[in-house]
Design a protein around this motif. Structure first.
Motif, PDB file in Angstrom:
ATOM      1  N   VAL A 125      17.043  31.194 -23.826  1.00 57.94           N
ATOM      2  CA  VAL A 125      18.219  30.797 -23.043  1.00 57.94           C
ATOM      3  C   VAL A 125      17.921  30.956 -21.558  1.00 57.94           C
ATOM      4  CG1 VAL A 125      19.792  31.503 -24.897  1.00 57.94           C
ATOM      5  CG2 VAL A 125      19.232  33.127 -23.073  1.00 57.94           C
ATOM      6  N   ARG A 126      18.839  30.509 -20.722  1.00 54.52           N
ATOM      7  CA  ARG A 126      18.681  30.706 -19.285  1.00 54.52           C
ATOM      8  C   ARG A 126      18.850  32.187 -18.931  1.00 54.52           C
ATOM      9  NH1 ARG A 126      21.284  25.914 -19.914  1.00 54.52           N
ATOM     10  NH2 ARG A 126      23.356  26.886 -19.860  1.00 54.52           N
ATOM     11  N   GLY A 127      18.206  32.579 -17.861  1.00 55.86           N
ATOM     12  CA  GLY A 127      18.178  33.989 -17.508  1.00 55.86           C
ATOM     13  C   GLY A 127      19.532  34.578 -17.193  1.00 55.86           C
ATOM     14  N   ASP A 128      20.496  33.754 -16.796  1.00 56.31           N
ATOM     15  CA  ASP A 128      21.822  34.263 -16.440  1.00 56.31           C
ATOM     16  C   ASP A 128      22.846  34.080 -17.562  1.00 56.31           C
ATOM     17  OD1 ASP A 128      22.051  31.540 -16.369  1.00 56.31           O
ATOM     18  OD2 ASP A 128      22.885  31.422 -14.341  1.00 56.31           O
ATOM     19  N   GLU A 129      22.383  33.760 -18.758  1.00 56.93           N
ATOM     20  CA  GLU A 129      23.304  33.512 -19.873  1.00 56.93           C
ATOM     21  C   GLU A 129      24.021  34.789 -20.295  1.00 56.93           C
ATOM     22  OE1 GLU A 129      25.669  32.018 -21.808  1.00 56.93           O
ATOM     23  OE2 GLU A 129      24.145  30.411 -21.673  1.00 56.93           O
ATOM     24  N   LYS A 130      25.364  34.755 -20.320  1.00 56.26           N
ATOM     25  CA  LYS A 130      26.158  35.917 -20.727  1.00 56.26           C
ATOM     26  C   LYS A 130      27.247  35.553 -21.728  1.00 56.26           C
ATOM     27  CE  LYS A 130      25.472  38.281 -16.284  1.00 56.26           C
ATOM     28  NZ  LYS A 130      26.155  38.844 -15.079  1.00 56.26           N
ATOM     29  N   ARG A 131      27.360  34.270 -22.073  1.00 53.49           N
ATOM     30  CA  ARG A 131      28.448  33.833 -22.948  1.00 53.49           C
ATOM     31  C   ARG A 131      28.219  34.191 -24.406  1.00 53.49           C
ATOM     32  NH1 ARG A 131      28.184  27.681 -21.361  1.00 53.49           N
ATOM     33  NH2 ARG A 131      25.973  28.281 -21.600  1.00 53.49           N
ATOM     34  N   PHE A 132      26.980  34.410 -24.785  1.00 55.53           N
ATOM     35  CA  PHE A 132      26.633  34.797 -26.154  1.00 55.53           C
ATOM     36  C   PHE A 132      25.360  35.620 -26.095  1.00 55.53           C
ATOM     37  CE2 PHE A 132      25.280  30.512 -25.155  1.00 55.53           C
ATOM     38  CZ  PHE A 132      23.921  30.561 -25.371  1.00 55.53           C
ATOM     39  N   THR A 133      25.131  36.419 -27.118  1.00 55.05           N
ATOM     40  CA  THR A 133      24.015  37.367 -27.081  1.00 55.05           C
ATOM     41  C   THR A 133      23.088  37.284 -28.295  1.00 55.05           C
ATOM     42  OG1 THR A 133      25.410  39.070 -28.090  1.00 55.05           O
ATOM     43  CG2 THR A 133      25.308  39.010 -25.678  1.00 55.05           C
ATOM     44  N   ASP A 134      23.491  36.534 -29.304  1.00 60.19           N
ATOM     45  CA  ASP A 134      22.660  36.424 -30.507  1.00 60.19           C
ATOM     46  C   ASP A 134      23.105  35.207 -31.305  1.00 60.19           C
ATOM     47  OD1 ASP A 134      25.064  37.197 -31.665  1.00 60.19           O
ATOM     48  OD2 ASP A 134      24.387  39.231 -32.125  1.00 60.19           O
ATOM     49  N   ALA A 135      22.510  35.024 -32.489  1.00 59.00           N
ATOM     50  CA  ALA A 135      22.805  33.839 -33.291  1.00 59.00           C
ATOM     51  C   ALA A 135      24.269  33.794 -33.716  1.00 59.00           C
ATOM     52  CB  ALA A 135      21.895  33.805 -34.515  1.00 59.00           C
ATOM     53  N   LYS A 136      24.827  34.923 -34.088  1.00 59.63           N
ATOM     54  CA  LYS A 136      26.211  34.963 -34.567  1.00 59.63           C
ATOM     55  C   LYS A 136      27.184  34.570 -33.465  1.00 59.63           C
ATOM     56  CE  LYS A 136      29.606  37.948 -36.837  1.00 59.63           C
ATOM     57  NZ  LYS A 136      29.849  39.304 -37.414  1.00 59.63           N
TER      58      LYS A 136
END
Length: 265
Positions: A125-136
């Motif tokens: 993912v992009r380095g600033d991604e915070k909307r999700f953290t894993d597959a679930k």
């Protein structure tokens, strides 16, 4: 650091008994010509060096050493991923290499070498991604888009392990090359690219913080070279693979390409 340990653990899991590999004499192919095809778009296994413009990578180094030990002349050609397996099956090329996962359905068309590398899939993912953290959490994030090449292991992992099992799910955006999926990720056109630890580490290391890996491994894959059915090259190449594992050559390539080399530097 945990990701690096995971990569190294996976890469070293396939090392064979040195005694078994070194005990066998490698066959001599008497300088025959062997055409090897690759997509040339899967760093750090094989890609075009942005500095020199030359095709380089782990698989090139490994195949060149195999050719040296078996005494054959290798000629490299390129084709797209979606055409590769069928082209090798049709005897257009002698060997195919591009991080090809060993799968039973593919064995109906081509013969595989013994595994030369084991890898696990991760979410890039992009380095600033915070909307999700894993597959679930990504699966529950209905606006999230996945970039993938059709017919690849990441495509099927996205469909059946993250999304709803619908191969026509509009959350999956299809691209012709793996590199194109990463460019779409960087541009914000998709939110996740699923790839094995090999390619993920290459892109993360080269991104200067622009990309990262999230979540845990989504599966384990063994990579093999492919050949036309019944090829007499399979046994010699398998013998060379065993030799390269046993004498530490693959370990040295792992260090060179997964620890020491950074694309674009």
């Amino acid at each position: 650091m945990p990701f690096r340990r995971a990569v190294l653990a996976g890469l070293t899991a396939l090392i064979l008994s040195p005694l078994a590999a070194l005990a066998a004499d490698l066959p001599d192919l008497n300088g025959k010509s062997v055409v090897v095809v690759t997509e040339n778009a899967y760093p750090p296994l094989q890609f075009v060096d942005p500095k020199s413009g030359k095709a380089i990578g782990w698989e090139y180094d490994a195949m060149n050493e195999i050719a040296k030990r078996l005494n054959f002349k290798v000629e490299y050609q390129n084709t797209s991923w979606d055409a590769m397996i069928q082209a090798v099956s049709d005897n257009q090329y002698n060997i195919g290499m591009t991080g090809i996962t060993i799968k039973d359905d593919r064995k109906a068309k081509v013969d595989f070498s013994d595994p030369y590398m084991r890898s696990q899939q991760f979410m890039l993912v992009r380095g600033d991604e915070k909307r999700f953290t894993d597959a679930k959490t990504f699966g529950a994030f209905n606006e999230g888009l996945v970039g993938a090449q059709p017919g690849t292991s990441p495509f099927y992992t996205a469909v059946y392990e993250i999304l709803d099992g619908n191969e026509q799910n509009p959350r999956i955006k299809l691209f012709e090359t793996f590199g194109a999926t990463v460019q779409a990720l960087k541009a914000g056109d998709v939110d996740v690219v699923l790839t094995d630890s090999v390619a993920a580490k290459g892109y993360v290391d080269a991104s200067s913080g622009g990309l990262k890996v999230i979540g845990g491994p989504l599966g384990t894959e063994d990579f093999g070279f492919i050949f036309p059915k019944g090829s007499d090259l399979v046994a010699p190449v398998n013998a060379a693979i065993a030799s390269l594992k046993a004498d530490g050559t693959f370990d040295a390539l792992n260090k060179k390409w997964f620890l020491d080399y950074k694309m674009g530097e």
